[in-house]
Write an enzyme that holds these catalytic residues in place. Structure first.
Site, PDB file in Angstrom:
ATOM      1  N   GLU A 268       0.824  -1.204   0.000  1.00 28.56           N
ATOM      2  CA  GLU A 268       0.000   0.000   0.000  1.00 28.56           C
ATOM      3  C   GLU A 268       0.858   1.254   0.000  1.00 28.56           C
ATOM      4  O   GLU A 268       1.931   1.296   0.616  1.00 28.56           O
ATOM      5  CB  GLU A 268      -0.923  -0.024   1.223  1.00 28.56           C
ATOM      6  CG  GLU A 268      -1.907  -1.193   1.149  1.00 28.56           C
ATOM      7  CD  GLU A 268      -2.799  -1.340   2.370  1.00 28.56           C
ATOM      8  OE1 GLU A 268      -2.520  -0.701   3.406  1.00 28.56           O
ATOM      9  OE2 GLU A 268      -3.766  -2.098   2.282  1.00 28.56           O
TER      10      GLU A 268
ATOM     11  N   CYS B 188       3.267   8.543   0.557  1.00 23.84           N
ATOM     12  CA  CYS B 188       3.844   7.694   1.601  1.00 23.84           C
ATOM     13  C   CYS B 188       4.082   6.306   0.988  1.00 23.84           C
ATOM     14  O   CYS B 188       3.159   5.660   0.502  1.00 23.84           O
ATOM     15  CB  CYS B 188       2.854   7.630   2.771  1.00 23.84           C
ATOM     16  SG  CYS B 188       3.423   6.591   4.111  1.00 23.84           S
TER      17      CYS B 188
ATOM     18  N   CYS C 280       6.357  -6.264   7.980  1.00 28.76           N
ATOM     19  CA  CYS C 280       7.483  -5.685   8.716  1.00 28.76           C
ATOM     20  C   CYS C 280       7.834  -6.602   9.885  1.00 28.76           C
ATOM     21  O   CYS C 280       6.944  -7.156  10.527  1.00 28.76           O
ATOM     22  CB  CYS C 280       7.107  -4.303   9.239  1.00 28.76           C
ATOM     23  SG  CYS C 280       8.494  -3.475  10.076  1.00 28.76           S
TER      24      CYS C 280
ATOM     25  N   CYS D 120       6.318  -3.277  16.148  1.00 28.06           N
ATOM     26  CA  CYS D 120       5.946  -2.171  17.041  1.00 28.06           C
ATOM     27  C   CYS D 120       4.501  -2.391  17.488  1.00 28.06           C
ATOM     28  O   CYS D 120       3.644  -2.706  16.657  1.00 28.06           O
ATOM     29  CB  CYS D 120       6.082  -0.828  16.329  1.00 28.06           C
ATOM     30  SG  CYS D 120       7.748  -0.534  15.715  1.00 28.06           S
TER      31      CYS D 120
ATOM     32  N   CYS E 245       1.285  -0.657  15.838  1.00 26.71           N
ATOM     33  CA  CYS E 245       1.270  -0.566  14.380  1.00 26.71           C
ATOM     34  C   CYS E 245       0.627  -1.802  13.759  1.00 26.71           C
ATOM     35  O   CYS E 245       1.036  -2.929  14.045  1.00 26.71           O
ATOM     36  CB  CYS E 245       2.700  -0.412  13.876  1.00 26.71           C
ATOM     37  SG  CYS E 245       2.831  -0.504  12.084  1.00 26.71           S
TER      38      CYS E 245
ATOM     39  N   CYS F  14      -1.118   6.863   9.736  1.00 23.56           N
ATOM     40  CA  CYS F  14       0.123   6.260  10.230  1.00 23.56           C
ATOM     41  C   CYS F  14      -0.156   4.977  10.992  1.00 23.56           C
ATOM     42  O   CYS F  14      -1.023   4.938  11.863  1.00 23.56           O
ATOM     43  CB  CYS F  14       0.816   7.218  11.194  1.00 23.56           C
ATOM     44  SG  CYS F  14       1.490   8.615  10.358  1.00 23.56           S
TER      45      CYS F  14
END
Ligand code: SF4
Length: 359
Positions: A93, A106, A113, A117, A120, A343
């Site tokens: 994305e 972005c 990932c 975190c 996230c 975010c």
């Protein structure tokens, strides 16, 4: 799976090396580079100043990749989320954030990932694979082509991508080799010709790799800090156990930055976790002597994650303490939250494919 070489995986230096390996002079590499990133270039026959015989050799050995038409979701605030399906299946994305005078894109650097975190959604996917340089720059090419075709009444900003932020899926410094090639293409005058000043790479704090990024690019560096003590940061960002705050901030102090630039520190404010006045005072103390700006990001609540957004008063109080210490501090309310494009919300591959709007 093709065994041909994707020319978009090369920066100018790599392209010159590639044409030389096919027995051609270096200037052919510069000629091809000048064609590859023009809108509408899809095949070698369009490269009219390249000898026909060499075009045939290129056809046999190489190809020019592009993404298929993206899945799109439009936010009520003008942001557009693009879902790009990769050749081997996964969807990555990118998010376009338009303003009157600029279009910020972005970008993703990995599928998923590994950094985990805790605030996230991308982290909940786990790591799938790195993006190639071509897959990084093709996000920009596709959105550029989208903007060129966007009807006038839907256009908010200019007809071009003006700014890039590597804050989408993935930790860019965990894919540093490919990132550096992509950055070289993005800033190459014969490539996508963006200035390094308009590109920001954000890291969760892979301290030992920061220097190589700074020495080999002219981009802006952003650090996802999000906590002012190791206990809290260990809980929010497991990477902190490997590179604790002191190590990370020392890497920031010694980061080889272009002149008159400052590091951007990103700080997500999570209610009752890292948003107290004491936290703000400690942040001011910790960043002392680092040329920097601070972005405060009030958290976007996501179903399935336990964190809460702070109150507007808390956000202002946190900001004021930093302003009083003479920091440049900005409150960034994330955009695109109604389409999970804000975010830390990029992971909704299934949701995106269910909500196809245009192709
Ligand atoms: S915040 Fe960035 S580094 Fe952390 S899990 Fe999400 S994508 Fe990865």
């Amino acid at each position: 799976m093709t065994h041909k070489t994707d020319l978009k995986n090369f920066n100018l230096e790599g392209l010159i090396g590639y044409v030389e390996s096919l027995g051609q002079p270096a200037f052919r590499g510069r000629q091809i580079m000048a064609w590859l990133y023009r809108p509408g270039i899809e095949n070698f026959d369009q490269m009219t100043d390249i000898a026909k015989k060499f075009r045939e050799i290129l056809k046999e050995n190489a190809f020019i990749s592009s993404f298929p038409p993206p899945l799109l979701e439009r936010s009520s605030d003008g942001c557009v989320k693009f879902g790009f399906q990769l050749d081997d299946g996964p969807i990555i994305e990118s998010v376009l954030i338009p303003e009157e005078d600029r279009n910020t894109l972005c970008l993703s650097s990995q599928v998923g990932c590994a950094m985990d975190c805790s605030f996230c959604l991308t982290g909940t996917m786990g790591f799938i694979r790195n993006l190639s340089p071509a897959e990084i720059v093709n996000q920009v090419c596709s959105v550029r082509d989208f903007l060129l075709k966007e009807p006038e009444d839907k256009l908010i900003g200019p007809r071009e991508v003006t700014n890039l932020v590597f804050m989408g899926m993935g930790e860019p410094l965990n894919n540093l080799d490919n990132l550096l090639i992509a950055l070289s293409i993005l800033t190459e005058p014969k490539g996508l010709d963006l200035t390094g000043r308009k590109i920001t790479v954000s890291t969760c704090g892979i301290a030992p790799k920061m220097r190589r990024l700074g020495e080999n690019s002219t981009i802006n560096l952003a650090i996802s800090l999000h906590a002012v003590n190791d206990d809290t940061r260990n809980r929010l960002m497991p990477i902190n156990r490997r590179y604790p705050l002191d190590v990370l901030l020392e890497a920031c102090r010694t980061y080889p930055m272009p002149k008159r630039r400052r590091i951007m520190f990103e700080y997500i404010l999570l209610q009752d976790i890292n948003d107290s006045d004491d936290d703000a005072r400690e942040l001011a103390r910790k960043l002392n002597n680092i040329p920097c700006k601070i972005n405060i990001l009030p958290y976007n609540e996501s179903p399935g994650l336990p964190y809460k957004s702070p109150s507007p008063e808390r956000v202002l109080s946190f900001q004021k303490i930093l302003l009083d210490k003479h920091y440049s501090v900005f409150i960034r309310n994330s955009r695109g939250s109604d389409i999970s494009a804000a975010c830390g919300q990029l992971a909704g591959q299934k949701k995106l494919s269910q909500k196809l709007m245009i192709s």
